[in-house]
Scaffold this motif. Structure first.
Motif, mmCIF file in Angstrom:
data_model
loop_
_atom_site.group_PDB
_atom_site.id
_atom_site.type_symbol
_atom_site.label_atom_id
_atom_site.label_comp_id
_atom_site.label_asym_id
_atom_site.label_seq_id
_atom_site.Cartn_x
_atom_site.Cartn_y
_atom_site.Cartn_z
ATOM 1 N N ILE A 174 -15.680 43.885 -65.127
ATOM 2 C CA ILE A 174 -16.847 43.013 -65.336
ATOM 3 C C ILE A 174 -17.960 43.373 -64.357
ATOM 4 O O ILE A 174 -19.151 43.365 -64.708
ATOM 5 N N PRO A 190 -19.296 36.999 -69.731
ATOM 6 C CA PRO A 190 -18.746 37.744 -68.591
ATOM 7 C C PRO A 190 -18.916 37.044 -67.247
ATOM 8 O O PRO A 190 -18.042 37.145 -66.387
ATOM 9 N N ARG A 214 -9.757 35.328 -70.357
ATOM 10 C CA ARG A 214 -9.800 36.264 -71.493
ATOM 11 C C ARG A 214 -10.602 35.663 -72.642
ATOM 12 O O ARG A 214 -11.350 36.378 -73.323
ATOM 13 N N ALA A 240 -16.238 34.474 -67.057
ATOM 14 C CA ALA A 240 -14.952 35.158 -66.897
ATOM 15 C C ALA A 240 -14.795 35.666 -65.467
ATOM 16 O O ALA A 240 -13.707 35.580 -64.878
ATOM 17 N N GLY A 247 -11.942 43.542 -72.319
ATOM 18 C CA GLY A 247 -11.157 43.691 -71.100
ATOM 19 C C GLY A 247 -10.014 44.665 -71.247
ATOM 20 O O GLY A 247 -9.802 45.274 -72.288
ATOM 21 N N GLU A 268 -9.817 43.219 -64.029
ATOM 22 C CA GLU A 268 -10.885 42.661 -64.853
ATOM 23 C C GLU A 268 -12.145 42.402 -64.040
ATOM 24 O O GLU A 268 -13.267 42.606 -64.530
ATOM 25 N N ARG A 326 -14.074 36.293 -71.938
ATOM 26 C CA ARG A 326 -14.405 37.697 -72.185
ATOM 27 C C ARG A 326 -14.638 37.930 -73.676
ATOM 28 O O ARG A 326 -15.610 38.579 -74.072
#
Length: 656
Positions: free
Chosen positions: A254, A227, A219, A230, A125, A250, A222
């Protein structure tokens, strides 16, 4: 002497006795004063004390919430407060600065940009371990107030380390969550697990709102390669706190990783002004623009990102693609070659290398690179069509393979699904556009191949299936006319002529279509192809003599003006085709040859005219002359072969 000493002892005893007598009185008198003083120091007016506690609590609450807006509110509150001790105020301001520097870092400097690039590339990230460490203002550090543990935790967290509050220290909500911020400055799995533990414990506390646990969890997901989880965590945070730009950033990153560039652009676009100088934003934003097919917009942001991230190889290759798209081959070449040194088998690299060689006229090199691309991606329809285009540009020996590649690619594209099992698109807008462009090219290659083979019915079938935009209008008009679609040919060429009355190809196409539409109707109904040769088109004019004045009028009008030799040659040939007098027609054909000696139509017409006059020698002479020049039109060749067989007999004609 002894009496004096004895008297001294007596006097001292008397003094002590007096002290013993008055001490309770003194203490009684002093006690109220002393208690009163302590009360003044440590037991202030309850209303004032309440304001101090509530004000500090409110500031801490805003810090713990930790949104950009709440941190700004805490900072503003401290700027105006009159009841918080100055040392506490400075400490709280430092805590705000520390939390903000970790959660909401400023745009990375060029030196730190490489760290940002690596963090994004590794899937950790945009909040990777790239920003500078947080250090406490020395004047605050020496104050020794109740916030020293929180400040130490921030210092350690900014270095990717967890600092737990010492046992026995005063309980503090801040101290329970600040250690978790270490996850934003470290990719270490152990640190991540420790930070997640702090976040989960803090989340279990009652009446404590904060974005920090959610950001820590996202996080962690991640860092541990989750993903999709996240994405859900960041989306939940953004829904609750729209000003939480790291969550938005983010989500954009992603989305790119999950091949959802349309979503990525919707997340990233609102940050274009806020993070305009941040490479952690510029790289994914320019990639999102590129993958959405917005190449012109992407170029500006890519150049900006590359100014901060000069070593970003993938951005360099995308920029090279943009340069190639607008024919800036000189700018594209060093970027393509530089990328190829490290990634010689990359699909896009081989694709661009082929296009570059083709554009520079190095067809042998283009074939070499196209074959490498096809070996690397044997089932890729775009690469198949790329290879076909190079082969069609080369010798005729490669055209059969090119045709096969185009047909295979079109078959694959026709059956390829557009979405996955969940209904999501399999291809981004740029890929969709490139596939459509490849499909159009394949159809065009096949159409031009049929045109060059003079397979007019195959050509017109492909013409119906493909987009005509961008096709040579002379090719379109010829295909329509030669395939017997006279009304369409006439309509198309008339429109072309009306738009460009000074264009000789438009004039010729219109004249040819007009002549064919008048004389070839019967042939079209019979399903035969039509030659432009004079004795193949305009012979049966008996029932349509009213077309002659129009054609002759146009021919005479054009001949009276300024035209090229090629055009004048065709106009004389046309006049001869319309003239019922054989000798007069021959004169027009001869004039056509004076203008252009290699006018095969005029030569073939002379052969036919002399055969009609029973002048076998001259007829055969012109047949031979046509063959020496070279007959490109297969129909004229067939007609001359038939004429020759009629003149000399089929056996002799074959020998000849």
């Amino acid at each position: 002497m002894g009496k004096e000493r004895k008297r001294g002892f007596v006097e001292v005893n008397i003094v002590f006795a007096r002290i013993r007598i008055f001490l309770p009185l003194v203490l009684a008198l002093l006690a109220p004063i002393s208690l009163s003083a302590q009360s003044a120091l440590s037991m202030s007016d309850p209303s004032i004390l309440s304001k101090v506690v509530n004000s500090k609590t409110e500031v801490e609450r805003c810090i713990i919430l930790a949104t950009p807006q709440s941190l700004a509110q805490a900072q503003e509150g401290l700027a105006h407060t009159k009841v918080i001790d100055e040392s506490d105020k400075k400490a709280l301001l430092e805590i705000i600065r520390g939390v903000g520097s970790i959660l909401y870092p400023p745009a990375a400097s060029p030196r730190a940009a490489t760290g940002v690039q690596n963090a994004v590339r590794n899937g950790s990230g945009s909040q990777g371990a790239a920003s500078a460490s947080f250090s406490i203002d020395p004047t605050v550090e020496s104050a020794h107030n109740g916030y020293s543990i929180s400040l130490t935790q921030l210092v350690e967290a900014s270095q990717g380390k967890i600092f737990a509050a010492p046992k026995g220290s005063q309980p503090s909500f801040l101290n329970e969550i600040l250690p978790a911020l270490a996850i934003f400055r470290s990719d270490d799995q152990e640190i991540a697990r420790g930070a997640l533990g702090y976040a989960e414990r803090f989340s279990a506390l009652a009446d404590q709102q904060s974005v920090m646990p959610g950001l820590v969890q996202a996080r962690y997901e991640r860092l541990t390669g989750q993903p999709a989880f996240a994405y859900h965590s960041y989306q939940k945070l953004l829904d609750a706190y729209p000003d939480l730009w790291p969550a938005r950033l983010e989500l954009g990153i992603i989305s790119l990783e999950l091949s959802r560039p349309i979503n990525a652009l919707s997340f990233l676009e609102p940050l274009a002004d806020l993070r305009a100088e941040d490479p952690a934003f510029l790289k994914p934003y320019s990639m999102a623009l590129y993958r959405n097919g917005k190449l012109a917009e992407a170029e500006a942001f890519m150049n900006k990102a590359l100014g901060l991230l000069p070593g970003s190889e993938d951005l360099n290759l995308m920029l090279a693609h943009i340069f190639m798209d607008r024919n800036n081959y000189q700018a594209a070449q060093p970027l393509i070659d530089g990328y190829g040194k490290k990634h010689p088998s990359d699909r896009l690299y081989l694709y661009l290398k082929t296009l570059l060689s083709k554009a520079q006229g190095r067809n042998d090199d283009a074939i070499k690179w196209a074959r490498k691309a096809l070996q690397a991606c044997p089932d890729d329809p775009e690469i198949m069509i790329l290879m076909a285009g190079v082969l069609f540009q080369g010798p005729e020996s490669g055209h059969k393979e090119a045709t096969s590649l185009c047909e295979s690619a079109l078959s694959f594209l026709a059956g390829a699904p557009a979405t996955d099992e969940t209904g999501l698109p399999l291809y981004n807008p740029l890929q969709i556009a490139m596939r459509q462009e490849a499909k159009n090219l394949a159809e065009r290659y096949l159409l031009l191949s049929a045109y060059n083979r003079q397979d007019w019915y195959a050509a017109v079938d492909l013409l119906d299936k493909s987009a005509r935009a961008g096709l040579d209008k002379e090719v379109v008009a010829t295909i329509l006319r030669k395939s017997g679609r006279y009304a369409e040919a006439l309509s198309f060429s008339r429109d072309w002529y009306s738009e460009n009355p000074a264009s000789e190809p438009a004039i010729e196409a219109y004249l040819r279509s007009l002549a064919a539409s008048v004389s070839g109707t019967g042939l079209a109904a019979a399903g035969n192809t039509v030659s432009d040769g004079g004795f193949g088109i305009l012979a049966p004019l008996g029932s349509t003599l009213n077309a002659q004045p129009m054609l002759l009028g146009l021919a005479i009008q054009l001949l009276s003006g300024s035209t090229s030799k090629e055009m004048r040659s065709y106009l004389y040939y046309l006049q001869g085709s319309l003239d019922a007098d054989g000798d007069s027609a021959i004169d027009f054909y001869r004039k056509a040859l004076i203008e252009r000696a290699d006018n095969i139509e005029a030569i073939a017409a002379l052969a036919k005219a002399y055969a009609d006059k029973n002048d076998k020698t001259k007829a055969l002479f012109y047949i031979k002359q046509a063959r020496m020049i070279g007959i490109a039109d297969q129909q004229i060749e067939a007609q001359l072969a038939a004429l020759e067989a009629k003149l000399v007999g089929p056996e002799v004609a074959v020998v000849r």
